[in-house]
Design an enzyme around this catalytic site. Structure first.
Site, short mmCIF file in Angstrom:
data_model
loop_
_atom_site.label_atom_id
_atom_site.label_comp_id
_atom_site.label_asym_id
_atom_site.label_seq_id
_atom_site.Cartn_x
_atom_site.Cartn_y
_atom_site.Cartn_z
N GLY A 530 75.72 -27.94 -118.16
CA GLY A 530 75.66 -28.13 -116.73
C GLY A 530 74.30 -27.75 -116.18
O GLY A 530 73.42 -27.28 -116.89
N PRO A 531 74.11 -27.95 -114.89
CA PRO A 531 72.82 -27.63 -114.26
C PRO A 531 72.54 -26.13 -114.28
O PRO A 531 73.45 -25.32 -114.47
CB PRO A 531 73.00 -28.15 -112.83
CG PRO A 531 74.18 -29.06 -112.87
CD PRO A 531 75.06 -28.56 -113.96
N GLY A 533 72.03 -22.38 -112.97
CA GLY A 533 72.61 -21.63 -111.88
C GLY A 533 74.08 -21.84 -111.66
O GLY A 533 74.61 -21.43 -110.63
N THR A 534 74.78 -22.47 -112.61
CA THR A 534 76.21 -22.72 -112.45
C THR A 534 77.06 -21.68 -113.16
O THR A 534 78.28 -21.83 -113.23
CB THR A 534 76.56 -24.13 -112.97
OG1 THR A 534 76.07 -24.28 -114.31
CG2 THR A 534 75.95 -25.19 -112.09
N GLY A 535 76.46 -20.64 -113.73
CA GLY A 535 77.22 -19.54 -114.31
C GLY A 535 77.55 -19.69 -115.77
O GLY A 535 78.50 -19.06 -116.25
N THR A 537 75.80 -18.73 -118.54
CA THR A 537 75.52 -17.53 -119.32
C THR A 537 76.41 -16.37 -118.90
O THR A 537 76.94 -15.63 -119.75
CB THR A 537 74.04 -17.13 -119.16
OG1 THR A 537 73.21 -18.21 -119.59
CG2 THR A 537 73.72 -15.89 -119.97
N SER A 911 71.34 -46.55 -114.40
CA SER A 911 72.46 -46.50 -113.46
C SER A 911 72.12 -47.02 -112.07
O SER A 911 73.02 -47.12 -111.23
CB SER A 911 72.98 -45.05 -113.35
OG SER A 911 71.97 -44.20 -112.84
N LYS A 954 77.56 -37.12 -109.46
CA LYS A 954 77.03 -38.07 -108.49
C LYS A 954 77.85 -38.06 -107.21
O LYS A 954 77.31 -38.17 -106.10
CB LYS A 954 77.00 -39.47 -109.09
CG LYS A 954 75.96 -39.62 -110.21
CD LYS A 954 75.99 -41.00 -110.83
CE LYS A 954 74.92 -41.14 -111.91
NZ LYS A 954 74.94 -42.46 -112.56
#
Length: 1009
Positions: A530-531, A533-535, A537, A911, A954
């Protein structure tokens, strides 16, 4: 007993004897005999002479030190010289009671010092580093063959004719390159050769040749070896020894000449540059001091005091002073200055030459005193360095002796055994903690212990074996930590630390449920994608806590060495196991949670491919017998729970990705980010910055313990109250968090949101402390309102102006012709991007025909795939326009320029195909598109709409941009159905499998203006 006796025929003599350090007694010559005691042997020397002769006897003590006696007669007579020679020939007798010793008896010569002959024409010998002072014997190394031959012929002719008037030369210090090194740092090959008379100083020394020996001296021409200032005092030469070439076996390239300096001379002219050098000289008259000047007496006393001081500091200087003590005459300032200059080793050549040239006794004493002062400073520095070295050495030796004594005492008392035995016992105690060690491993350990017991502790093999045993015995063989199989407790831990992430939480709960049913757990490989900063780790730590396992993390971002994964071979210096074995030893269990961070950023280099090395680690069918290169023993890591994190799955090699269970973290939408900020980030930031304290951490006497229940702040992280001195109204309102999310932190993760909240809480902490202390703050940091609550009105005072001024680039509805909003997926999450198209009418030639044909140009830092997609979209748009409006010739007379804004950001992927076609048709047909409509999908050359990835991301990006209607490929309906319902609320979603469906939605009906 060494006894020297000379028949003096009643002649009264004046004696000046001295003995070297290894001789125990000095006895003056009393007119008939000379006697000295040696510690090693007894030698008797008898010599007789006529009146007027002077004697010089040389022998050796302990075969290393020379015993010299120097006596001078009260008068000098040539006739007596002849008689002396006859007496010497008839009466000289040398006998020894032991083995032969080195002996040379130097019989009388014409005179010493000022009694030496005054010859106007002599050979000149240049020297380096320091001049010769009268009364000094110096050994000079010669390297120039012609000069060596000339001096040897001079010595040989003097010996054969028994003539002592020709074995004299003059010695001058070189004025050019006095140290033997040229300007370019090159050593002079032959210092005896000069090219100009100015190369020599004008004042030198008249010296007598005592001995010349071929094949002795420095084999190199280093200037420090050119002049050997081993000073010895002689008075005359021996015809039987001075003309011979002692040493034997010399190659003749170098020679050593022993010179005795008599008096100062002036260089009048250089008659021949030679080599050898022929000069005309004038002799200095004898300088006698008969005055009683107080200044000279003071300088003399200061010189004597300085000599005494330096002698106490420098042992070598003290030896020289003792060796030349007979030359020390405190009443003669000339001889005293010469003595002081001759024993100085720290003086520069020009400074020593200045003493030699000086005629005034006061100035000569002053210059000699300057040299002695330099010698004193150098000796002090040398003593300081020596004391520091000795201090370190003494401390180290003292510590060593004390440690050895301590070991011996402990060993005698039974308190400590031999180090090697203690190490082996430590290993065996360590092994007792592991009840289930594999048989092969135990066999290897016992073999290494036997090997260790037979090795010396100082050997290198001992250290290698000991390091190997440290790791073998440090691995917790089959030691498991107690696990938590309570799903309720695990869910509580996961919900406490993270908001949302239901897929990850469900997977962990499934893992716990299976372990509870089977009674045992197996390892698993989970990849969180995922991107930033999404938790990803942080959730791994929560998983370890929920399972009751130990946690170990290491990052492989940029890793290009296979040894970091599988260890080094033991043959290398500093070898050690890889990260997998290190994780087992660090955690002390065989079932930890191991987080492999940034697995999509693995490097590749000449040291191997770490991604290939991870194939064995992350394969459940192979990692039960993982082989580390250092341990070289199979290790079962199948009980380890491996969790990996990645931003882009496309960068992970396919074989490695196939071994992992991938869980996608799509990022957070607006409501989720607001909830995370309000429930997690704000309380955590205020706690970390001292504004809130956990209620359980308060003491019973704390005033805050008495706060009302309404002042307590309940969060998933615990119950908090305001710290002492912090206003109860201090906080961050929800509307402020919403503004931060909308206008400052639009990324998919919450890292930037956390930074802005930390910035606010730090400034609040500053304001609280400043008001408590009464400190004046700057205008920027001071509080503008009376309220302690940060809301939408005063938010800019804490974090500055808004970064984003609107939700969309184009607020106008409808959009201008040729502009369509597409949806993109990046490593930072989903986002909305615009496709802009403009037409450029082509010019006409002189016949009125359009120049060139229809072309398209795409800009915006597009990748190769996106450029090809624009070409395909251009072809599809022209074909569709011909079907829809055959009379429309827009593409025939117009060139197309397509641009994707934010040109500095790289963009790639297929896309945006349907968005590009729609943009071109909107421009050609002059039909605008609604500003709340977005689309994504790949277009084929025949108009098929193909599926794309990242649908959830998206849609989240579209929601952040305020989109109400979305067009998706029909093949992505499955992905849309898996999206949570709260993301679908308020959205009108259309699915298309042909572009005609897209056209009907975007450019016909009610969706266009």
């Amino acid at each position: 007993m060494l006894r020297l006796s000379g028949l003096r025929n009643g002649i009264t003599t004046k004696a000046h004897p001295f003995v070297t350090q290894n001789c125990r007694q000095r006895r003056p010559v009393d007119g008939s005999a000379l006697t000295a005691v040696s510690s090693s042997k007894t030698t008797t020397i008898s010599a007789a002479s006529a009146s007027g002769a002077s004697y010089h006897f040389v022998t050796r003590c302990n075969q290393s030190q020379q015993l010299r006696f120097f006596s001078e007669t009260s008068n000098s007579n040539p006739q007596d010289d002849n008689n002396g020679s006859n007496n010497n020939n008839n009466n000289d007798k040398i006998s020894s009671s032991s083995s032969p010793s080195s002996l040379s008896a130097i019989v009388p010569r014409r005179g010493y010092g000022d009694e030496a002959p005054r010859m106007p024409h002599v050979l000149a010998l240049p020297v380096l580093n320091r001049p010769l002072f009268p009364g000094v014997v110096t050994s000079v190394t010669l390297t120039e063959p012609a000069t060596i031959d000339a001096l040897e012929n001079l010595q040989r002719s003097n010996s054969s004719s028994n003539n002592t008037t020709n074995n004299y030369i003059s010695v001058f210090l070189r004025s050019k390159h006095p140290t033997g090194v040229s300007e370019g740092g090159v050593l002079l090959p032959t210092p005896e050769v000069i090219t100009d008379p100015s190369d020599l100083y004008k004042v030198g020394t008249f010296a007598q040749i005592h001995r010349l020996t071929r094949g002795v001296g420095s084999v190199s021409n280093h200037p420090s070896n050119n002049t050997n200032t081993n000073h010895k005092e002689f008075d005359a030469d021996d015809p039987s020894s001075s003309g011979t070439t002692g040493g034997g076996g010399g190659d003749g390239d170098t020679a050593s000449v022993l010179l005795l300096a008599h008096r100062r001379v002036n260089l009048e002219s250089v008659d021949s540059l030679g080599p050898p050098i022929d000069v005309t000289i004038s002799h200095w008259p004898r300088l006698d001091y008969t005055g009683s000047d107080d200044t000279i007496r003071a300088l003399s006393n200061e010189i004597l005091s300085t000599i005494r001081e330096v002698a106490q500091i420098n042992p070598l200087f003290r030896e020289n002073v003792a060796f030349f003590s007979m030359r020390l005459d405190a009443n003669d300032p000339y001889r005293l200055a010469d003595f002081a200059a001759s024993i100085c080793s720290a003086g520069k050549p020009e400074d020593l030459q200045a003493v030699l040239e000086e005629k005034d006794p006061e100035m000569r004493l002053h210059k000699a005193l300057v040299l002695l002062s330099k010698e004193r400073e150098v000796s002090k520095l040398q003593q300081e360095i020596q004391s520091k070295v000795e201090e370190k050495m003494t401390e180290a030796q003292r510590r060593y002796f004390l440690m050895e004594q301590l070991k011996s005492i402990k060993k005698e008392l039974g308190m400590e055994r031999d180090d090697k035995e203690a190490v082996i016992e430590k290993y065996r105690k360590q092994l007792n903690n592991y009840p289930d060690i594999p048989e092969d491993v135990l066999k290897t350990i016992n073999s290494e212990l036997e090997k260790l017991s037979s090795l010396e502790m100082n050997s290198s093999e001992y250290n290698v074996t000991r390091n190997y045993l440290d790791w073998l015995c440090g691995v917790p063989w089959n030691v498991m930590s107690d696990e938590n199989f309570d799903i309720k407790d695990a869910r509580k831990v996961l919900d406490r630390d993270h908001y949302g992430l239901d897929d990850v939480k469900d997977t962990i709960l499934e893992f716990i449920a299976v372990g509870k049913l089977k009674g045992s757990v197996q390892g698993k490989i989970i990849c969180l994608s995922g991107p930033p900063g999404t938790g990803k780790t942080s959730i791994a730590k929560s998983v370890a806590e929920a399972l009751g396992r130990e946690f170990y993390r290491f990052s492989v971002g940029g890793l290009s060495n296979v040894s970091e994964i599988k260890g080094h071979r033991r043959t290398y210096i500093g070898a050690m196991p890889g990260k997998i074995i290190q994780s087992l030893k660090t955690t002390g269990t065989f079932n930890p949670v191991v987080l492999i961070d940034e697995i999509d950023k693995l490097g590749y280099g000449y040291q191997g491919d770490p991604a290939s090395a991870l194939l064995e680690v992350l394969d459940p069918s192979q990692n039960s017998s993982f082989m580390d290169h250092y341990l070289d023993e199979p290790v079962d890591i199948s009980k380890v729970l491996f969790m990996c994190t990645a931003n882009e799955l496309e960068r992970i090699p396919e074989p490695l990705l196939d071994r992992m269970e991938v869980i996608r973290l799509s990022g957070y939408d607006f409501p989720e980010k607001v909830a995370i900020g309000e429930q997690y980030l704000v309380p955590k930031s205020m706690r970390d910055n001292g504004l809130l304290v956990n209620k359980t951490d308060l003491s019973e006497d704390d005033d805050a313990q008495t706060v009302d229940a309404k002042d307590e702040i309940e969060t998933p992280l615990g119950t908090f109250v305001h710290a002492k001195g912090v206003p109860s109204t201090l906080g961050i309102a929800k509307e402020a968090i919403e503004s931060i999310v909308r206008w400052y932190a639009r990324e998919a993760g919450v890292r930037n949101l956390s930074k802005y909240i930390d910035k606010i809480t730090r400034k609040l902490a500053l304001q609280v402390v400043a008001e408590e202390e009464g400190t004046q703050l700057t205008k920027k940091s001071s509080r503008k309102t009376q309220s302690w609550t940060v809301n939408d009105d005063n938010l800019e005072e804490y974090i500055g102006k808004r970064i984003f001024q609107s939700d969309r680039l184009y607020e106008k509805d409808p959009l201008p012709d040729g502009i369509v909003m597409g949806l993109a997926y990046t490593s930072m999450g989903g986002s909305a991007l615009y496709i802009e198209t403009q037409g450029i009418k082509r010019g006409v030639d002189e016949n009125g025909k359009p120049r060139g044909g229809g072309t398209i140009r795409a800009t915006g830092k597009l990748g190769d795939v996106m450029k090809e997609s624009s070409q395909i979209a251009y072809t599809v748009a022209r074909a569709r326009l011909a079907d829809i409006e055959p009379e429309n010739n827009f593409f025939d007379i117009t060139d197309i320029h397509m641009h994707v804004p934010e040109g500095a950001t790289p963009k790639d992927g297929p896309s945006a195909g349907i968005a590009m076609v729609t943009s071109m048709l909107s421009l050609a047909m002059k039909k605008p598109i609604r500003n709340d409509l977005a689309m994504t999908g790949e277009i084929s050359l025949t108009g098929k709409v193909l599926p794309v990835g990242g649908i959830k991301e998206k849609i989240m990006g579209g929601r952040r941009a305020g989109i109400k209607t979305i067009i998706l490929p029909a093949a992505n309906r499955r992905d849309y159905d898996e999206i949570p319902d709260y993301l679908k609320e308020g959205l009108e979603v259309h699915f298309a499998d042909e572009y005609q469906s897209v056209y009907n939605i975007a450019l016909s009906g009610d969706n266009h203006y």
